[in-house]
Motif scaffolding. Structure first.
Motif, PDB file in Angstrom:
ATOM      1  N   SER A   1     -34.723  17.853 -88.032  1.00 10.10           N
ATOM      2  CA  SER A   1     -33.285  17.751 -88.232  1.00 10.10           C
ATOM      3  C   SER A   1     -32.943  16.290 -88.520  1.00 10.10           C
ATOM      4  O   SER A   1     -33.785  15.399 -88.361  1.00 10.10           O
ATOM      5  N   LEU A   2     -31.717  16.069 -88.907  1.00 10.96           N
ATOM      6  CA  LEU A   2     -31.245  14.700 -89.116  1.00 10.96           C
ATOM      7  C   LEU A   2     -31.381  13.906 -87.819  1.00 10.96           C
ATOM      8  O   LEU A   2     -31.857  12.760 -87.825  1.00 10.96           O
ATOM      9  N   GLN A   3     -31.014  14.526 -86.702  1.00 11.56           N
ATOM     10  CA  GLN A   3     -31.082  13.842 -85.401  1.00 11.56           C
ATOM     11  C   GLN A   3     -32.530  13.477 -85.049  1.00 11.56           C
ATOM     12  O   GLN A   3     -32.809  12.363 -84.601  1.00 11.56           O
ATOM     13  N   THR A   4     -33.458  14.367 -85.273  1.00  9.11           N
ATOM     14  CA  THR A   4     -34.865  14.101 -84.974  1.00  9.11           C
ATOM     15  C   THR A   4     -35.409  12.991 -85.873  1.00  9.11           C
ATOM     16  O   THR A   4     -36.162  12.117 -85.424  1.00  9.11           O
ATOM     17  N   THR A   5     -35.032  13.010 -87.133  1.00  8.78           N
ATOM     18  CA  THR A   5     -35.467  11.972 -88.076  1.00  8.78           C
ATOM     19  C   THR A   5     -34.940  10.614 -87.633  1.00  8.78           C
ATOM     20  O   THR A   5     -35.677   9.623 -87.637  1.00  8.78           O
ATOM     21  N   MET A   6     -33.710  10.577 -87.208  1.00  5.76           N
ATOM     22  CA  MET A   6     -33.121   9.324 -86.742  1.00  5.76           C
ATOM     23  C   MET A   6     -33.828   8.839 -85.481  1.00  5.76           C
ATOM     24  O   MET A   6     -34.092   7.641 -85.329  1.00  5.76           O
ATOM     25  N   GLN A   7     -34.158   9.734 -84.592  1.00  4.13           N
ATOM     26  CA  GLN A   7     -34.881   9.358 -83.375  1.00  4.13           C
ATOM     27  C   GLN A   7     -36.257   8.773 -83.712  1.00  4.13           C
ATOM     28  O   GLN A   7     -36.703   7.812 -83.079  1.00  4.13           O
ATOM     29  N   SER A   8     -36.920   9.339 -84.714  1.00  5.32           N
ATOM     30  CA  SER A   8     -38.217   8.797 -85.141  1.00  5.32           C
ATOM     31  C   SER A   8     -38.060   7.372 -85.667  1.00  5.32           C
ATOM     32  O   SER A   8     -38.858   6.489 -85.336  1.00  5.32           O
ATOM     33  N   LEU A   9     -37.044   7.150 -86.470  1.00  3.69           N
ATOM     34  CA  LEU A   9     -36.795   5.806 -86.996  1.00  3.69           C
ATOM     35  C   LEU A   9     -36.495   4.824 -85.867  1.00  3.69           C
ATOM     36  O   LEU A   9     -36.995   3.688 -85.873  1.00  3.69           O
ATOM     37  N   GLU A  10     -35.689   5.263 -84.911  1.00  3.95           N
ATOM     38  CA  GLU A  10     -35.377   4.400 -83.768  1.00  3.95           C
ATOM     39  C   GLU A  10     -36.649   4.036 -83.001  1.00  3.95           C
ATOM     40  O   GLU A  10     -36.838   2.886 -82.604  1.00  3.95           O
ATOM     41  N   ARG A  11     -37.536   5.014 -82.836  1.00  5.67           N
ATOM     42  CA  ARG A  11     -38.795   4.758 -82.146  1.00  5.67           C
ATOM     43  C   ARG A  11     -39.665   3.773 -82.947  1.00  5.67           C
ATOM     44  O   ARG A  11     -40.249   2.850 -82.392  1.00  5.67           O
ATOM     45  N   PHE A  12     -39.711   3.942 -84.271  1.00  2.95           N
ATOM     46  CA  PHE A  12     -40.501   3.035 -85.121  1.00  2.95           C
ATOM     47  C   PHE A  12     -39.994   1.602 -84.995  1.00  2.95           C
ATOM     48  O   PHE A  12     -40.782   0.658 -84.949  1.00  2.95           O
ATOM     49  N   TYR A  13     -38.680   1.431 -84.938  1.00  6.68           N
ATOM     50  CA  TYR A  13     -38.115   0.080 -84.774  1.00  6.68           C
ATOM     51  C   TYR A  13     -38.410  -0.452 -83.372  1.00  6.68           C
ATOM     52  O   TYR A  13     -38.753  -1.617 -83.206  1.00  6.68           O
ATOM     53  N   ALA A  14     -38.278   0.382 -82.371  1.00  6.03           N
ATOM     54  CA  ALA A  14     -38.523  -0.053 -80.989  1.00  6.03           C
ATOM     55  C   ALA A  14     -39.982  -0.454 -80.794  1.00  6.03           C
ATOM     56  O   ALA A  14     -40.286  -1.399 -80.061  1.00  6.03           O
ATOM     57  N   GLU A  15     -40.906   0.240 -81.468  1.00  5.63           N
ATOM     58  CA  GLU A  15     -42.333  -0.053 -81.339  1.00  5.63           C
ATOM     59  C   GLU A  15     -42.795  -1.163 -82.280  1.00  5.63           C
ATOM     60  O   GLU A  15     -43.960  -1.545 -82.250  1.00  5.63           O
ATOM     61  N   GLY A  16     -41.886  -1.645 -83.131  1.00  7.81           N
ATOM     62  CA  GLY A  16     -42.245  -2.728 -84.044  1.00  7.81           C
ATOM     63  C   GLY A  16     -42.929  -2.277 -85.320  1.00  7.81           C
ATOM     64  O   GLY A  16     -43.419  -3.108 -86.086  1.00  7.81           O
ATOM     65  N   LEU A  17     -42.975  -0.973 -85.584  1.00 11.80           N
ATOM     66  CA  LEU A  17     -43.571  -0.475 -86.822  1.00 11.80           C
ATOM     67  C   LEU A  17     -42.676  -0.732 -88.026  1.00 11.80           C
ATOM     68  O   LEU A  17     -43.150  -0.853 -89.150  1.00 11.80           O
ATOM     69  N   LEU A  18     -41.381  -0.788 -87.800  1.00 12.11           N
ATOM     70  CA  LEU A  18     -40.397  -1.121 -88.831  1.00 12.11           C
ATOM     71  C   LEU A  18     -39.592  -2.314 -88.344  1.00 12.11           C
ATOM     72  O   LEU A  18     -39.493  -2.566 -87.149  1.00 12.11           O
TER      73      LEU A  18
END
Length: 187
Positions: free
Chosen positions: A142-159
């Motif tokens: 979903s849009l919400q799940t996709t956004m959560q993945s992006l937030e995790r990528f930023y939090a982990e330093g991948l993005l």
């Protein structure tokens, strides 16, 4: 248009101080921000207006977007590559050309030059976001799940950038959210 009418239109647009006749049927307009060339063919049947946009080396990663812009966005003008430079180009049969069309084409060329890489970069970014939306939907997200993945990528330093502040990260994520919401139902 005759050479005299072309020179008159150029003078009206840029003033006599900025207009230089460089050869019969050829003019150059120098301003603080650009150099525009206006050239008649030897037989005076075709007019070409040229404006350098940027070195081809800077444009190389975006050549696909420049060509797509030629197809979709540039109207009567085109991007072209010649001698290591991306140019804005307008060509027209001089016998059917009118002053208003020449003025409009010159304004459009100047707009391309002022935009530089902005428009093609934005096109590239939108294409990439569309790919992300498509991949997320193929995975059943979903849009919400996709956004959560992006937030995790930023939090982990991948993005993001290495030294990105929390505030900067939140701004970037808000931009992601806005773009994903805008494109989610289109893809």
């Amino acid at each position: 248009m005759t050479p005299e009418e072309i020179a008159g239109t150029l003078t009206d647009l840029f003033g006599a101080d900025n207009l230089q006749a460089i050869a019969p049927g050829s003019w150059q307009i120098d301003t603080a921000t650009f150099r525009l060339l206006v050239l008649l063919s030897e037989d005076q049947t075709w007019l070409r207006v040229l404006l350098p946009i940027m070195p081809a080396t800077e444009a190389q990663p975006f050549l696909t977007q420049f060509l797509e812009a030629n197809f979709d966005d540039t109207q009567e003008v085109r991007y072209a590559l010649y001698d290591g430079v991306i140019w804005g180009v307008y060509q027209h049969n001089s016998s059917s050309l009118v002053s208003a069309d020449l003025s409009s084409a010159i304004a459009r060329l100047i707009s391309l030059q002022e935009a530089g890489l902005n428009e093609v970069f934005n096109r590239l970014v939108e294409n990439r976001i569309r790919q992300i939306v498509q991949a997320a939907k193929q995975q059943g997200q979903s849009l919400q799940t996709t956004m959560q993945s992006l937030e995790r990528f930023y939090a982990e330093g991948l993005l993001g950038e290495i030294n990105q502040t929390a505030e900067a990260r939140e701004e970037v994520l808000a931009a992601w959210q806005k773009q994903l919401e805008r494109l989610w139902n289109e893809v």
